[in-house]
Design a protein around this motif. Structure first.
Motif, PDB file in Angstrom:
ATOM      1  N   GLN A 170       6.968   2.447   8.916  1.00 53.94           N
ATOM      2  CA  GLN A 170       6.666   2.453   7.617  1.00 53.94           C
ATOM      3  C   GLN A 170       7.006   1.831   6.490  1.00 53.94           C
ATOM      4  O   GLN A 170       7.216   1.221   5.448  1.00 53.94           O
ATOM      5  CB  GLN A 170       4.896   3.406   7.482  1.00 53.94           C
ATOM      6  CG  GLN A 170       4.159   3.489   7.517  1.00 53.94           C
ATOM      7  CD  GLN A 170       4.072   5.428   7.890  1.00 53.94           C
ATOM      8  OE1 GLN A 170       4.611   5.885   7.986  1.00 53.94           O
ATOM      9  NE2 GLN A 170       2.618   5.322   7.955  1.00 53.94           N
ATOM     10  N   VAL A 171       7.911   2.439   6.452  1.00 51.15           N
ATOM     11  CA  VAL A 171       9.938   2.286   5.717  1.00 51.15           C
ATOM     12  C   VAL A 171       9.842   0.539   6.002  1.00 51.15           C
ATOM     13  O   VAL A 171      10.722   0.440   5.146  1.00 51.15           O
ATOM     14  CB  VAL A 171      11.042   3.397   6.681  1.00 51.15           C
ATOM     15  CG1 VAL A 171      12.310   3.716   5.905  1.00 51.15           C
ATOM     16  CG2 VAL A 171      10.428   4.762   6.042  1.00 51.15           C
ATOM     17  N   THR A 172      10.414   0.453   7.255  1.00 50.70           N
ATOM     18  CA  THR A 172      11.071  -1.456   7.263  1.00 50.70           C
ATOM     19  C   THR A 172       9.947  -1.993   6.604  1.00 50.70           C
ATOM     20  O   THR A 172       9.977  -2.646   5.591  1.00 50.70           O
ATOM     21  CB  THR A 172      11.137  -1.579   8.531  1.00 50.70           C
ATOM     22  OG1 THR A 172      11.634  -0.593   9.160  1.00 50.70           O
ATOM     23  CG2 THR A 172      11.170  -2.707   8.784  1.00 50.70           C
ATOM     24  N   ALA A 173       8.773  -1.993   6.404  1.00 50.59           N
ATOM     25  CA  ALA A 173       7.294  -2.654   5.603  1.00 50.59           C
ATOM     26  C   ALA A 173       7.606  -2.408   3.894  1.00 50.59           C
ATOM     27  O   ALA A 173       7.577  -3.466   3.764  1.00 50.59           O
ATOM     28  CB  ALA A 173       5.945  -1.908   6.083  1.00 50.59           C
ATOM     29  N   LEU A 174       8.466  -1.215   4.001  1.00 47.42           N
ATOM     30  CA  LEU A 174       8.082  -1.106   2.618  1.00 47.42           C
ATOM     31  C   LEU A 174       9.558  -1.157   2.214  1.00 47.42           C
ATOM     32  O   LEU A 174       9.351  -1.941   0.467  1.00 47.42           O
ATOM     33  CB  LEU A 174       8.143   0.393   2.485  1.00 47.42           C
ATOM     34  CG  LEU A 174       9.014   0.949   0.724  1.00 47.42           C
ATOM     35  CD1 LEU A 174       7.470   0.807  -0.401  1.00 47.42           C
ATOM     36  CD2 LEU A 174       9.209   2.713   1.161  1.00 47.42           C
ATOM     37  N   LEU A 175      10.529  -1.055   2.249  1.00 44.99           N
ATOM     38  CA  LEU A 175      11.820  -1.524   2.246  1.00 44.99           C
ATOM     39  C   LEU A 175      11.829  -3.614   2.035  1.00 44.99           C
ATOM     40  O   LEU A 175      12.581  -4.078   1.335  1.00 44.99           O
ATOM     41  CB  LEU A 175      13.073  -1.939   3.500  1.00 44.99           C
ATOM     42  CG  LEU A 175      13.364  -0.487   3.541  1.00 44.99           C
ATOM     43  CD1 LEU A 175      14.601  -0.398   4.924  1.00 44.99           C
ATOM     44  CD2 LEU A 175      14.342  -0.027   2.339  1.00 44.99           C
ATOM     45  N   ASN A 176      10.584  -4.387   2.669  1.00 43.12           N
ATOM     46  CA  ASN A 176      10.516  -5.598   2.719  1.00 43.12           C
ATOM     47  C   ASN A 176       9.673  -5.968   1.753  1.00 43.12           C
ATOM     48  O   ASN A 176      10.372  -6.864   0.709  1.00 43.12           O
ATOM     49  CB  ASN A 176       9.466  -6.011   3.913  1.00 43.12           C
ATOM     50  CG  ASN A 176      10.598  -6.623   4.957  1.00 43.12           C
ATOM     51  OD1 ASN A 176      12.037  -7.043   5.090  1.00 43.12           O
ATOM     52  ND2 ASN A 176      10.264  -6.542   6.507  1.00 43.12           N
TER      53      ASN A 176
ATOM     54  N   ALA B  36       0.910  -1.088   0.191  1.00 43.71           N
ATOM     55  CA  ALA B  36       0.420   0.361  -0.134  1.00 43.71           C
ATOM     56  C   ALA B  36       0.732   0.816   0.174  1.00 43.71           C
ATOM     57  O   ALA B  36       0.225   2.204  -0.223  1.00 43.71           O
ATOM     58  CB  ALA B  36      -0.917   0.201   0.903  1.00 43.71           C
ATOM     59  N   ILE B  37       1.867   1.524   0.643  1.00 35.30           N
ATOM     60  CA  ILE B  37       2.770   2.511   0.574  1.00 35.30           C
ATOM     61  C   ILE B  37       3.045   3.350  -0.770  1.00 35.30           C
ATOM     62  O   ILE B  37       3.646   4.099  -1.096  1.00 35.30           O
ATOM     63  CB  ILE B  37       3.817   2.486   1.911  1.00 35.30           C
ATOM     64  CG1 ILE B  37       3.316   2.081   3.348  1.00 35.30           C
ATOM     65  CG2 ILE B  37       5.674   2.849   1.213  1.00 35.30           C
ATOM     66  CD1 ILE B  37       4.006   1.837   4.589  1.00 35.30           C
ATOM     67  N   TYR B  38       3.981   1.523  -1.009  1.00 33.30           N
ATOM     68  CA  TYR B  38       4.589   1.727  -2.297  1.00 33.30           C
ATOM     69  C   TYR B  38       3.386   1.829  -3.327  1.00 33.30           C
ATOM     70  O   TYR B  38       3.781   3.468  -4.139  1.00 33.30           O
ATOM     71  CB  TYR B  38       5.156   0.128  -3.073  1.00 33.30           C
ATOM     72  CG  TYR B  38       5.627   0.507  -4.502  1.00 33.30           C
ATOM     73  CD1 TYR B  38       6.463   0.639  -4.963  1.00 33.30           C
ATOM     74  CD2 TYR B  38       4.746  -0.329  -5.310  1.00 33.30           C
ATOM     75  CE1 TYR B  38       7.288   0.456  -6.667  1.00 33.30           C
ATOM     76  CE2 TYR B  38       4.909  -0.210  -6.709  1.00 33.30           C
ATOM     77  CZ  TYR B  38       6.192   0.554  -7.066  1.00 33.30           C
ATOM     78  OH  TYR B  38       6.849   0.641  -8.194  1.00 33.30           O
ATOM     79  N   ALA B  39       2.306   1.584  -3.449  1.00 34.35           N
ATOM     80  CA  ALA B  39       1.511   1.831  -4.458  1.00 34.35           C
ATOM     81  C   ALA B  39       1.163   3.915  -3.966  1.00 34.35           C
ATOM     82  O   ALA B  39       0.673   4.231  -5.279  1.00 34.35           O
ATOM     83  CB  ALA B  39      -0.378   1.665  -4.563  1.00 34.35           C
ATOM     84  N   ALA B  40       0.987   4.097  -2.692  1.00 33.70           N
ATOM     85  CA  ALA B  40       0.669   5.774  -2.827  1.00 33.70           C
ATOM     86  C   ALA B  40       2.164   6.398  -2.839  1.00 33.70           C
ATOM     87  O   ALA B  40       1.486   7.733  -3.481  1.00 33.70           O
ATOM     88  CB  ALA B  40       0.317   5.667  -0.569  1.00 33.70           C
ATOM     89  N   ALA B  41       2.808   6.409  -2.629  1.00 36.11           N
ATOM     90  CA  ALA B  41       4.302   6.731  -2.590  1.00 36.11           C
ATOM     91  C   ALA B  41       4.717   6.766  -3.192  1.00 36.11           C
ATOM     92  O   ALA B  41       5.693   8.029  -4.094  1.00 36.11           O
ATOM     93  CB  ALA B  41       4.998   6.711  -0.665  1.00 36.11           C
ATOM     94  N   CYS B  42       5.386   5.271  -4.604  1.00 27.68           N
ATOM     95  CA  CYS B  42       6.218   5.081  -5.223  1.00 27.68           C
ATOM     96  C   CYS B  42       6.024   5.222  -6.572  1.00 27.68           C
ATOM     97  O   CYS B  42       6.342   4.824  -7.038  1.00 27.68           O
ATOM     98  CB  CYS B  42       7.033   3.520  -4.779  1.00 27.68           C
ATOM     99  SG  CYS B  42       7.655   4.103  -3.154  1.00 27.68           S
ATOM    100  N   ALA B  43       4.524   4.344  -6.927  1.00 30.19           N
ATOM    101  CA  ALA B  43       4.334   4.128  -8.017  1.00 30.19           C
ATOM    102  C   ALA B  43       4.294   5.275  -9.045  1.00 30.19           C
ATOM    103  O   ALA B  43       4.302   4.957 -10.221  1.00 30.19           O
ATOM    104  CB  ALA B  43       3.138   2.879  -8.282  1.00 30.19           C
ATOM    105  N   SER B  44       3.650   6.197  -8.199  1.00 28.28           N
ATOM    106  CA  SER B  44       3.115   6.684  -9.898  1.00 28.28           C
ATOM    107  C   SER B  44       4.647   7.987  -9.958  1.00 28.28           C
ATOM    108  O   SER B  44       4.408   8.979 -11.753  1.00 28.28           O
ATOM    109  CB  SER B  44       2.866   8.400  -8.743  1.00 28.28           C
ATOM    110  OG  SER B  44       3.734   8.914  -7.868  1.00 28.28           O
TER     111      SER B  44
END
Length: 466
Positions: free
Chosen positions: A411-417, A344-352
């Motif tokens: 949250q950063v840990t979850a995104l890195l994983n 979810a974090i990747y979709a909101a913050a990175c994918a764009s």
């Protein structure tokens, strides 16, 4: 006299002799001060060449504190032994090198000893600069002595005992300092030999890209096997490189020349400073560095070539569907208690940015190509997520926002994983939460040390050369 007394006298005499020998080894004479030379006395062409050499040596970034004046020193260099501050190398006669003769400058470059005879800490990489020719040292001296003088005393170093005892550096030099010049290899091309001279000497690439021993010296048996700088990983420049796509000479040239490369992404961390400086350097020297470094990497094995083609094919696939499900169709999927949060974090913050299909450098690299995500250490990815890619003042450049203020460590840990499992075929990282905490602490410590630049007074007398 008893036997024990005689033994005591022998030991005392031996200690006196050893102490005298150590003192003789550590002692260096001072070199007489001079009146600051007139900037107009230097050949403009020599100064121009010195400017390029200063850029190759990354001198500006090491000797300029954040928010301070160029070459005025004061930048904190954090080491396992404490913090060393870079010195003022402007031609200020009181706090800089204005009263240094060329002889004194040459001695500092080749032996790590200042004008007063004091041993310099090897955070100043004279273990590489000793390979620089006298002619190039002369050009460096000419450039620095035509800069604007800045009165800026160097802050006191913060080193623990016994590392705060400068005479001990003489012993370090005896063990680790090699003063030989880089010998040309007649079996290699002129370009390769030029690259060897630059990489091993002034560019001091091994200072970051080679691991160090317990005394802070480069491990010569593991040259270019990877190291670290400022809490960033400096990746291996040999066959151990974790890059999903092997480096080639042309790819290295593009990356060093432009700060980005389509198969490897954008320079970040200390490497961004390096490529910024190389923008001032002629193409021939950048090409020479690329040629020599490519030879260190060596030709990739067949398995690596096949793997690179698979990664390129994955990165070339058109994106479709929601970002969190289109990230990868063949890479292993993220799993674990935080996988949904990471997606979810990747979709909101990175994918764009990273899934637009736009070309670099003004879009995010396809993360299948990311060396950081495939590397065994997550530090660089953690640093990039937290602190982004800052824009360069007055220039068009790739940028990425930092999320240190908007994401928690969890949250950063979850995104890195999630990134590791989705965009890499490597096993999961360990101790990610600690890596994230360390990244925040390292940045906070640097900002605390560097936030207050030393009191600086710029002399208004014109210095001639721009």
């Amino acid at each position: 006299m008893t036997l024990s007394a005689r033994i005591g006298l022998i030991i005392a005499a031996a200690l006196i002799v050893l102490g005298a020998a150590a003192g003789a080894l550590a002692w260096r004479p001072s070199i007489a001060a001079i009146e600051p030379p007139n900037p107009q006395s230097f050949d403009p062409e020599l100064v121009r060449r010195g400017r390029q050499l200063v850029a190759l040596g990354n001198c500006t970034d090491c000797h300029t504190v954040r928010g301070g004046q160029e070459f005025a020193g004061g930048l904190p260099v954090v080491t396992p032994f404490g913090t060393v501050f870079s010195t003022n190398i402007t031609p200020d006669p009181e706090t800089g090198i204005g009263r240094w003769s060329e002889q004194a400058f040459q001695r500092a470059m080749k032996s790590g000893v200042d004008r007063a005879g004091q041993h310099l800490y090897p955070t100043f990489p004279y273990d590489h600069f000793t390979h620089v020719t006298d002619a190039d040292d002369r050009a460096l001296y000419a450039y620095l002595m035509t800069r604007r003088p800045v009165n800026a005393p160097t802050p006191a170093n913060h080193l623990t005992f016994p590392y705060d005892q400068r005479p001990l550096i003489a012993g370090w030099k005896l063990l680790f300092l090699q003063r030989d010049e880089v010998t040309p290899d007649p079996a290699k091309s002129t370009v390769w030999n030029r690259g060897a001279y630059l990489v091993q000497g002034l560019a001091h690439c091994g200072a970051c890209h080679t691991p160090r021993n317990a005394l802070g010296a480069e491990r010569t048996t593991a040259s270019f096997a990877g190291g670290q700088a400022e809490n960033w990983v400096a990746y291996a420049l040999n066959a151990a490189s974790p890059a999903p796509v092997p480096w080639t000479e042309d790819a290295l040239f593009d990356y060093l020349r432009n700060g980005w490369q389509k198969d490897h992404g954008v320079a970040r961390g200390p490497m961004a400073q390096v490529v910024n400086n190389l923008a001032l350097v002629d193409d021939d020297d950048v090409r020479a560095i690329a040629a020599y470094t490519a030879d260190i990497f060596g030709p990739p094995a067949a398995g690596r070539i096949q793997g690179a083609e698979a990664v390129r094919a994955e990165a070339a696939k058109p994106q479709s569907g929601p970002p969190q499900t289109s990230a990868s169709t063949s890479a292993p999927k993220a799993s674990g208690p935080d996988s949904n949060e990471g997606a979810a974090i990747y979709a909101a913050a990175c994918a764009s940015c990273h899934e637009t299909g736009r070309a670099l450098p003004y879009a995010g690299v396809d993360l299948h190509l990311s060396t950081g995500i495939s590397a065994p250490d997550p530090r660089n990815v953690a640093n990039t997520i937290l602190y982004g890619l800052p824009a360069r003042n007055g220039e068009r450049s790739p940028i990425m926002p930092g999320f240190a203020a908007s994401m928690t460590d969890v949250q950063v840990t979850a995104l890195l994983n999630y990134l590791r499992a989705t965009f890499s075929k490597q096993p999961p990282w360990s101790n990610i939460a600690q890596t994230v905490a360390d990244a925040r602490q390292a940045q906070a410590a640097f900002l605390q040390t560097a936030a207050e630049p030393p009191n600086i007074a710029i002399h208004t007398a014109p210095r001639g050369q721009p």
